[in-house]
Scaffold this motif. Structure first.
Motif, PDB file in Angstrom:
ATOM      1  N   VAL A   1     -46.391  13.854 -13.705  1.00 42.24           N
ATOM      2  CA  VAL A   1     -47.022  13.373 -12.417  1.00 42.24           C
ATOM      3  C   VAL A   1     -47.514  14.479 -11.722  1.00 42.24           C
ATOM      4  CG1 VAL A   1     -47.192  11.960 -10.587  1.00 42.24           C
ATOM      5  CG2 VAL A   1     -46.078  11.236 -12.410  1.00 42.24           C
ATOM      6  N   HIS A   2     -48.629  14.544 -11.501  1.00 45.67           N
ATOM      7  CA  HIS A   2     -49.089  15.999 -10.777  1.00 45.67           C
ATOM      8  C   HIS A   2     -48.526  15.763  -9.393  1.00 45.67           C
ATOM      9  CE1 HIS A   2     -51.349  19.123  -8.964  1.00 45.67           C
ATOM     10  NE2 HIS A   2     -51.562  19.570  -9.889  1.00 45.67           N
ATOM     11  N   PRO A   3     -48.050  16.954  -8.722  1.00 46.92           N
ATOM     12  CA  PRO A   3     -47.288  16.960  -7.384  1.00 46.92           C
ATOM     13  C   PRO A   3     -48.422  16.450  -6.343  1.00 46.92           C
ATOM     14  CG  PRO A   3     -47.515  19.119  -8.002  1.00 46.92           C
ATOM     15  CD  PRO A   3     -47.830  18.042  -9.257  1.00 46.92           C
ATOM     16  N   THR A   4     -49.665  16.551  -6.385  1.00 45.55           N
ATOM     17  CA  THR A   4     -50.634  16.092  -5.368  1.00 45.55           C
ATOM     18  C   THR A   4     -50.909  14.860  -5.446  1.00 45.55           C
ATOM     19  OG1 THR A   4     -52.529  16.859  -6.867  1.00 45.55           O
ATOM     20  CG2 THR A   4     -51.563  18.510  -5.440  1.00 45.55           C
ATOM     21  N   ALA A   5     -50.533  14.129  -6.660  1.00 51.93           N
ATOM     22  CA  ALA A   5     -50.899  12.596  -6.715  1.00 51.93           C
ATOM     23  C   ALA A   5     -50.443  11.856  -5.733  1.00 51.93           C
ATOM     24  CB  ALA A   5     -50.459  11.966  -8.285  1.00 51.93           C
ATOM     25  N   LEU A   6     -51.074  10.621  -5.249  1.00 51.45           N
ATOM     26  CA  LEU A   6     -50.608   9.890  -4.397  1.00 51.45           C
ATOM     27  C   LEU A   6     -49.965   8.406  -4.919  1.00 51.45           C
ATOM     28  CD1 LEU A   6     -52.924  10.510  -1.163  1.00 51.45           C
ATOM     29  CD2 LEU A   6     -50.656  11.347  -1.690  1.00 51.45           C
ATOM     30  N   ILE A   7     -48.738   8.013  -5.084  1.00 52.11           N
ATOM     31  CA  ILE A   7     -48.461   6.970  -5.797  1.00 52.11           C
ATOM     32  C   ILE A   7     -47.622   6.068  -5.079  1.00 52.11           C
ATOM     33  CG2 ILE A   7     -47.191   6.169  -7.881  1.00 52.11           C
ATOM     34  CD1 ILE A   7     -47.739   8.991  -9.076  1.00 52.11           C
TER      35      ILE A   7
END
Length: 264
Positions: free
Chosen positions: A2-8
């Motif tokens: 999961v890329h660190p800039t993804a908002l989950i």
């Protein structure tokens, strides 16, 4: 993965083997299966379940509210996507329009860039929607069907199995199983090449052709032709075509193109 800039969202459930790209947004109780790949800038929202091995392309939006002026945001509806689908860049898939309503996609489909599935659409398995195909709400699409780029489909119609649809066509009537469709609500005949490639035997193809000719080339109107067809016995595949024709949507069935129209 999961890329660190993804908002989950904390409500989301993502299989550890799934990949989520940069700036992707996963909002609400989304469930993403094993081996899925969510490309950068994709948005997946709401009650959306994505089956194993499915790819969601850059900028795609899945699970957003319907484009329905009577829709209320409190409606509990969702999207269900099966296994091993390829959903390319900027595809939009909207959730159901009523409580409990679902937009549903089967397995092994390929939705090319910019295509759209409206609310409550049902899409079967192994079908291809080329670039910018637009499918309105409540349309049912079968299996192993190809839709050419830019084709548009009015709400509440049905497209059968093993169909091929010309690009830039416009349809507000049903397209029966095994047929080739073009222009505005016209059939050009059977999807002969597609049936052969899909392994239909010569006998199967002959039975389908006999029924098609009776219904569309006998000079009878549809009601008369179906009455005549019921008096005969048909092979399994021809019988499926007959059953489709006997249960049309309220929009009716596409008509056969005149020869000079097809030649043009």
């Amino acid at each position: 993965m999961v890329h660190p800039t993804a908002l989950i969202s904390t409500e989301a459930e993502i299989d550890p083997s799934a990949e989520v790209g940069a700036y992707a947004i996963i909002e609400g109780p989304v469930k993403i299966g094993a081996g899925c790949k969510i490309a950068p800038h994709a948005q997946i929202v709401g009650d959306t379940i994505i089956g194993d091995g499915t790819t969601i392309g850059r900028g795609a939006v899945v699970g957003e509210t319907p484009q329905d002026i009577g829709f209320t945001s409190a409606t509990k509806s969702g999207v269900r996507i099966g296994r091993n689908n390829v959903i390319r860049e900027h595809v939009t898939i909207h959730r159901g329009s009523k409580d409990g309503g679902l937009t549903e996609i089967g397995d092994n489909n390929f939705l090319m860039a910019g295509s759209h599935l409206g609310h409550d659409v049902k899409l079967g398995n192994r079908s291809i929607l080329a670039n910018a195909v637009l499918v309105a709400g409540h349309v049912h699409i079968g299996n192993n069907t190809f839709m050419g780029g830019g084709a548009v489909f009015h709400q509440f119609i049905r497209i059968g199995d093993f169909c091929v649809v010309q690009g830039n066509g416009s349809f507000s009537r049903d397209i029966p199983h095994y047929c080739s469709a073009l222009r505005v609500n016209r059939l050009s005949g059977l999807n002969v090449i597609g049936l052969r490639r899909q392994g239909f035997s010569p006998e199967d193809r002959a039975g389908i052709k006999d029924l098609f000719n009776l219904v569309f080339r006998s000079g009878h109107n549809l009601s008369q032709a179906l009455t005549a067809a019921r008096e005969q016995s048909w092979s399994e595949h021809a019988a499926r075509l007959l059953a489709f024709l006997e249960a049309p949507s309220k929009k009716g069935v596409c008509t056969l193109s005149l020869r000079h129209e097809a030649d043009e």
